[in-house]
Structures are given as C-alpha cells and as structure tokens.
Write a protein that holds these residues in place. Structure first.
Motif, PDB file in Angstrom:
ATOM      1  N   VAL A 166      79.390  45.130  57.824  1.00  0.00           N
ATOM      2  CA  VAL A 166      80.818  44.981  58.098  1.00  0.00           C
ATOM      3  C   VAL A 166      81.104  45.385  59.543  1.00  0.00           C
ATOM      4  N   LEU A 168      83.349  47.200  61.446  1.00  0.00           N
ATOM      5  CA  LEU A 168      84.323  48.187  60.985  1.00  0.00           C
ATOM      6  C   LEU A 168      85.635  48.195  61.753  1.00  0.00           C
ATOM      7  N   CYS A 188      84.301  40.764  58.251  1.00  0.00           N
ATOM      8  CA  CYS A 188      85.409  41.518  58.840  1.00  0.00           C
ATOM      9  C   CYS A 188      85.778  42.654  57.887  1.00  0.00           C
ATOM     10  N   ALA A 189      86.575  43.604  58.363  1.00  0.00           N
ATOM     11  CA  ALA A 189      86.878  44.804  57.589  1.00  0.00           C
ATOM     12  C   ALA A 189      88.249  44.714  56.919  1.00  0.00           C
ATOM     13  N   GLU A 190      88.341  45.249  55.707  1.00  0.00           N
ATOM     14  CA  GLU A 190      89.614  45.368  54.988  1.00  0.00           C
ATOM     15  C   GLU A 190      90.160  46.779  55.196  1.00  0.00           C
ATOM     16  N   TYR A 195      84.134  52.257  53.102  1.00  0.00           N
ATOM     17  CA  TYR A 195      82.876  52.009  53.779  1.00  0.00           C
ATOM     18  C   TYR A 195      82.126  53.310  54.047  1.00  0.00           C
TER      19      TYR A 195
END
Length: 286
Positions: A166, A168, A188-190, A195
């Motif tokens: 990911v 980050l 991509c990061a949510e 994480y």
C-alpha cells in the motif's frame, strides 16, 4: 516576660525571606540587568525594531492575503509558530526522522488529516521548486509532493514474500507513485484502514542526493521565529526577485552578499541572510 510563640517566629522569618527576595530578585536584579542591557546591547534590548516594519530578530511572512508568496520579495524559512512567526506561540513541529507516514484525512473533512514530516518536506520542496523555476525533487518524495512510503505486508510477518503493498501517503483514488513492488500491485490507501501490521518502507526514488532546494527552505526552525535564511536559499531566490523587480540579477546578488552575516564568533553555525533587512534594502533600491 512573655515569649513569642515558636510558630509566630517561624512565620516572621519566612516573611522576612519573602520580602528580601522580592526586593533583590524581583526588583533590584531586573533593574540591574535592564540597565546593563541598555548600556551594552541597546538595539537588541529594545527588540531590534526597524521602524514599523518589524524586528530584525523575528522572521515574518512576505505573502499576500491568500498566503501566496509575493514574487518581488525574498521568502523566509517555514514557521510552525501559530499561523507563522507568532512570538506568543513559538514552537517546533516536534516531528523527527521517523515521521514518514501521514494521518490521512476523512474524505468528509479534508482538514482532519495530519501530514508527516516527510510529506511536509516533500510538499514544501515541490512548492519552492515551482516558485523558483528549478526541480524540487528530493529523495523519498513522490513527484506529487508527498512522502514515498510503502506499507508492505509479508507472508511471515517480518519476512517472507510480499503479499500486499500500500502507498501509505496516497489516499484513494490516487494513483500510487509506483505500480508494483516485488511483483505485487501497489494499492492506494484508505483513510480508515488498519495498516499497523505492514512493514514501513520509504522508497528513495531517482532524485539526486542533493536537491536544488536547500534544507532550510523546507524545514521549520526550532523556535519558528528564525529571521535568517541560508545564503544558498537567498541565491536561489535572487533570479525570481530580479525578474519581478526588473533589476539585473547581479544587483540583487550583491545585495544578498551585503546582507549575509558570517558565522557566530567566527565558527558557530553557517552564514545567514536577514530576510527583513534584505527586503527593505530592495524596497529602498526601487
């Protein structure tokens, strides 16, 4: 003969100590220090004010109402003291070299996130580079101006093959700065995803080891009130200031040289340029 009770004696002794300390430490000592300061360091003791323009000891911003840099002025070092150079809120960012992962904002509240020190440096470098017409590329920064940091999940926890990767600091739906890592597609990061079990891997990239944008242009000082910038940063800005003022670059560089102070005591720190006095000299020349 009546004797004074012991508890009264103790209180009278304490009162005498308070009175003596109040007079000596609270009155005589400050008056003496003020007198010595006025006699030996009059300018500094009075705040080194320059007319109504400010103090030569405290930095300030040279921006418009929207916070955009005024191109005809040299720009100061970044500040995190209040809204910038606020003497009542002098402070550092208190972020160190391990601050490489952003707190991503909630899409419903874009102001809720918190950038890491790495992303702050990358964003400032990109902005300064665009302003001065040079590359703002730095190691461990993406082209978009955020920290190039991956979160790598491995089959064995700390070891083994990568199973998920990911980016980050790039919130969805952003396109990650690298497509794959160790054969795994980078996501991509949510903002609300966990994480914490990923290994944090900063990616150096292909930027040169020494950026065209100096370190003091992208990092805030410990006090947040620094009135000086490095001579290197001043020279970087000279061409832009000269264009905005329709002056020869050589004239502006000579002003920079004339406002460059040497190292403290000849060996402490690096030469610095006082931004306020330099900008006032520019105005005077105009």
């Amino acid at each position: 003969m009546n004797r004074i009770p012991p508890w009264v004696t103790r209180h009278l002794a304490a009162l005498r100590v308070v009175l003596v300390l109040t007079v000596t430490v609270g009155l005589l000592y400050p008056l003496a220090m003020t007198g010595i300061a006025q006699a030996l360091f009059n300018d500094q003791a009075d705040g080194s004010r320059i007319g109504n323009h400010g103090s030569a000891l405290i930095g300030q911003s040279f921006t418009d109402a929207e916070g955009n840099p005024l191109r005809q002025y040299f720009q100061s070092r970044p500040s995190v003291a209040g809204d910038g150079y606020d003497p009542t809120s002098t402070a550092a960012g208190n972020l160190g070299a391990e601050s490489v992962v952003d707190t991503l904002p909630d899409p419903a509240d874009p102001e809720s996130g918190k950038p890491s020190l790495l992303t702050q440096v990358c964003a400032r470098s990109k902005t300064v580079g665009e302003l001065e017409g040079v590359s703002g590329a730095r190691p461990y920064c993406t082209a978009g101006g955020v920290g190039a940091t991956l979160g790598v999940f491995r089959a064995g926890g700390l070891t083994g093959r990568a199973t998920r990767v990911v980016s980050l600091n790039q919130a969805c739906p952003a396109t990650p700065f690298v497509a794959t890592y160790e054969g795994v597609t980078v996501e991509c990061a949510e903002h609300d995803a966990d994480y914490s079990h990923a290994l944090i891997v900063p990616v150096r990239g292909d930027a040169p080891a020494r950026s065209r944008v100096p370190a003091d242009a992208v990092t805030a000082g410990g006090s947040g009130l620094d009135p000086h910038i490095s001579a290197e940063y001043a020279r970087l800005q000279a061409a832009r200031v000269a264009r905005a003022r329709h002056l020869p670059v050589g004239d502006v560089l000579r002003l920079v040289g004339g406002h460059t102070a040497g190292r403290a005591l000849g060996f402490f720190g690096e030469p610095g340029v006082n931004v306020l006095t330099l900008n006032l000299a520019l105005d005077g020349k105009a």
